[in-house]
Design a protein around this motif. Structure first.
Motif, PDB file in Angstrom:
ATOM      1  N   GLU A  10       8.922  -5.068 -13.737  1.00 14.92           N
ATOM      2  CA  GLU A  10       8.210  -3.926 -14.320  1.00 14.92           C
ATOM      3  C   GLU A  10       7.469  -3.134 -13.249  1.00 14.92           C
ATOM      4  N   ASN A  11       7.454  -3.631 -12.010  1.00 13.30           N
ATOM      5  CA  ASN A  11       6.776  -2.948 -10.911  1.00 13.30           C
ATOM      6  C   ASN A  11       7.632  -1.877 -10.252  1.00 13.30           C
ATOM      7  N   ALA A  12       8.845  -1.713 -10.744  1.00 13.16           N
ATOM      8  CA  ALA A  12       9.751  -0.647 -10.286  1.00 13.16           C
ATOM      9  C   ALA A  12      10.274   0.047 -11.538  1.00 13.16           C
ATOM     10  N   PRO A  13      10.782   1.269 -11.390  1.00  9.89           N
ATOM     11  CA  PRO A  13      11.297   1.974 -12.559  1.00  9.89           C
ATOM     12  C   PRO A  13      12.393   1.185 -13.264  1.00  9.89           C
ATOM     13  N   GLN A  14      12.366   1.211 -14.564  1.00 10.42           N
ATOM     14  CA  GLN A  14      13.400   0.557 -15.347  1.00 10.42           C
ATOM     15  C   GLN A  14      14.713   1.317 -15.185  1.00 10.42           C
ATOM     16  N   VAL A  46       4.217  13.111  -8.476  1.00  9.11           N
ATOM     17  CA  VAL A  46       3.774  14.468  -8.152  1.00  9.11           C
ATOM     18  C   VAL A  46       3.538  14.533  -6.648  1.00  9.11           C
ATOM     19  N   GLY A  47       4.025  15.587  -6.014  1.00  8.33           N
ATOM     20  CA  GLY A  47       3.779  15.743  -4.593  1.00  8.33           C
ATOM     21  C   GLY A  47       4.979  16.283  -3.842  1.00  8.33           C
ATOM     22  N   ASP A  48       4.834  16.323  -2.533  1.00  2.11           N
ATOM     23  CA  ASP A  48       5.852  16.870  -1.657  1.00  2.11           C
ATOM     24  C   ASP A  48       6.935  15.841  -1.346  1.00  2.11           C
ATOM     25  N   PHE A  49       7.809  16.187  -0.431  1.00  2.00           N
ATOM     26  CA  PHE A  49       8.908  15.289  -0.067  1.00  2.00           C
ATOM     27  C   PHE A  49       8.375  13.950   0.453  1.00  2.00           C
ATOM     28  N   ALA A  50       7.306  13.983   1.233  1.00  2.00           N
ATOM     29  CA  ALA A  50       6.736  12.746   1.772  1.00  2.00           C
ATOM     30  C   ALA A  50       6.254  11.837   0.644  1.00  2.00           C
ATOM     31  N   ALA A  51       5.593  12.394  -0.356  1.00  2.00           N
ATOM     32  CA  ALA A  51       5.124  11.598  -1.503  1.00  2.00           C
ATOM     33  C   ALA A  51       6.308  11.001  -2.249  1.00  2.00           C
ATOM     34  N   ASN A  52       7.373  11.773  -2.394  1.00  2.00           N
ATOM     35  CA  ASN A  52       8.581  11.273  -3.042  1.00  2.00           C
ATOM     36  C   ASN A  52       9.175  10.115  -2.251  1.00  2.00           C
ATOM     37  N   THR A  53       9.231  10.249  -0.947  1.00  2.00           N
ATOM     38  CA  THR A  53       9.811   9.216  -0.092  1.00  2.00           C
ATOM     39  C   THR A  53       8.973   7.946  -0.122  1.00  2.00           C
ATOM     40  N   ARG A  54       7.652   8.087  -0.087  1.00  2.00           N
ATOM     41  CA  ARG A  54       6.777   6.908  -0.174  1.00  2.00           C
ATOM     42  C   ARG A  54       6.989   6.181  -1.503  1.00  2.00           C
ATOM     43  N   GLN A  55       7.133   6.927  -2.605  1.00  2.00           N
ATOM     44  CA  GLN A  55       7.344   6.288  -3.900  1.00  2.00           C
ATOM     45  C   GLN A  55       8.667   5.525  -3.930  1.00  2.00           C
ATOM     46  N   VAL A  56       9.693   6.086  -3.308  1.00  2.00           N
ATOM     47  CA  VAL A  56      10.981   5.382  -3.243  1.00  2.00           C
ATOM     48  C   VAL A  56      10.817   4.065  -2.487  1.00  2.00           C
ATOM     49  N   PHE A  57      10.116   4.083  -1.362  1.00  2.00           N
ATOM     50  CA  PHE A  57       9.901   2.841  -0.611  1.00  2.00           C
ATOM     51  C   PHE A  57       9.062   1.846  -1.420  1.00  2.00           C
ATOM     52  N   GLU A  58       8.076   2.313  -2.162  1.00  2.00           N
ATOM     53  CA  GLU A  58       7.282   1.424  -3.009  1.00  2.00           C
ATOM     54  C   GLU A  58       8.170   0.779  -4.081  1.00  2.00           C
ATOM     55  N   ASN A  59       9.085   1.556  -4.646  1.00  2.00           N
ATOM     56  CA  ASN A  59       9.993   1.012  -5.653  1.00  2.00           C
ATOM     57  C   ASN A  59      10.951  -0.010  -5.041  1.00  2.00           C
ATOM     58  N   LEU A  60      11.486   0.301  -3.866  1.00  2.00           N
ATOM     59  CA  LEU A  60      12.337  -0.668  -3.170  1.00  2.00           C
ATOM     60  C   LEU A  60      11.561  -1.949  -2.878  1.00  2.00           C
ATOM     61  N   LYS A  61      10.333  -1.794  -2.428  1.00  2.00           N
ATOM     62  CA  LYS A  61       9.486  -2.943  -2.112  1.00  2.00           C
ATOM     63  C   LYS A  61       9.299  -3.836  -3.336  1.00  2.00           C
ATOM     64  N   ALA A  62       9.050  -3.225  -4.489  1.00  2.00           N
ATOM     65  CA  ALA A  62       8.838  -3.995  -5.718  1.00  2.00           C
ATOM     66  C   ALA A  62      10.087  -4.788  -6.098  1.00  2.00           C
ATOM     67  N   VAL A  63      11.254  -4.180  -5.952  1.00  2.00           N
ATOM     68  CA  VAL A  63      12.495  -4.877  -6.286  1.00  2.00           C
ATOM     69  C   VAL A  63      12.752  -5.996  -5.277  1.00  2.00           C
ATOM     70  N   CYS A  64      12.521  -5.724  -4.002  1.00  2.00           N
ATOM     71  CA  CYS A  64      12.675  -6.770  -2.977  1.00  2.00           C
ATOM     72  C   CYS A  64      11.798  -7.965  -3.300  1.00  2.00           C
ATOM     73  N   GLU A  65      10.548  -7.708  -3.635  1.00  2.00           N
ATOM     74  CA  GLU A  65       9.615  -8.795  -3.933  1.00  2.00           C
ATOM     75  C   GLU A  65      10.029  -9.556  -5.187  1.00  2.00           C
ATOM     76  N   ALA A  66      10.523  -8.851  -6.197  1.00  2.00           N
ATOM     77  CA  ALA A  66      10.977  -9.509  -7.425  1.00  2.00           C
ATOM     78  C   ALA A  66      12.159 -10.439  -7.143  1.00  2.00           C
ATOM     79  N   ALA A  67      12.927 -10.119  -6.112  1.00  2.00           N
ATOM     80  CA  ALA A  67      14.085 -10.944  -5.740  1.00  2.00           C
ATOM     81  C   ALA A  67      13.699 -12.076  -4.788  1.00  2.00           C
TER      82      ALA A  67
END
Length: 128
Positions: A10-14, A46-67
């Motif tokens: 649940e820590n990454a987008p469904q 909400v935010g610029d390209f950098a904010a979007n990129t950080r959110q993608v890495f946060e989502n990847l991080k959550a999935v990595c940790e769940a695994a």
């Protein structure tokens, strides 16, 4: 394949389609494409390209940790961008989230991505 399991957190987008957040086969984890959705709201950050990129890495991080792993366990990273002029920004943010040795990587320019986002990433992680 008997050693295949689905990774879900649940820590990454469904998943918004017919796919799993990740699938583990043996010691290898195949992480589905992550876009800059905030897991709690399922809305684009909400935010610029950098904010979007950080959110993608946060989502990847959550999935990595769940695994049972971490971002540093990624061996292959694919980055999809609607504007390749943002490549330098991706490199700057990637250096915050990952250290050497960096994973193998591809950066691909695409015409569009789900929900109109500017960046998506998928990855392959090997657990030790």
């Amino acid at each position: 394949m008997t050693n295949k399991s689905v990774i879900q957190t649940e820590n990454a987008p469904q998943a918004i389609g017919t796919y799993s957040q990740a699938v583990k086969a043996g010691d290898t984890v195949y992480i589905s494409g992550q876009i800059p959705l905030v897991p709690e709201t399922m809305e684009v950050v909400v935010g610029d390209f950098a904010a979007n990129t950080r959110q993608v890495f946060e989502n990847l991080k959550a999935v990595c940790e769940a695994a049972g792993g971490r971002l540093q366990d990624i061996v292959k990273l694919n980055i999809y961008m609607t504007d390749l002029s943002n490549f330098a920004t991706v490199n700057e943010i990637m250096a915050i989230y990952l250290q050497e040795p960096y994973p193998a990587r591809a950066a691909i320019g695409v015409a569009s991505l789900p929900k109109g986002v500017p960046v998506e990433m998928d990855a392959v992680m090997v657990l030790s």
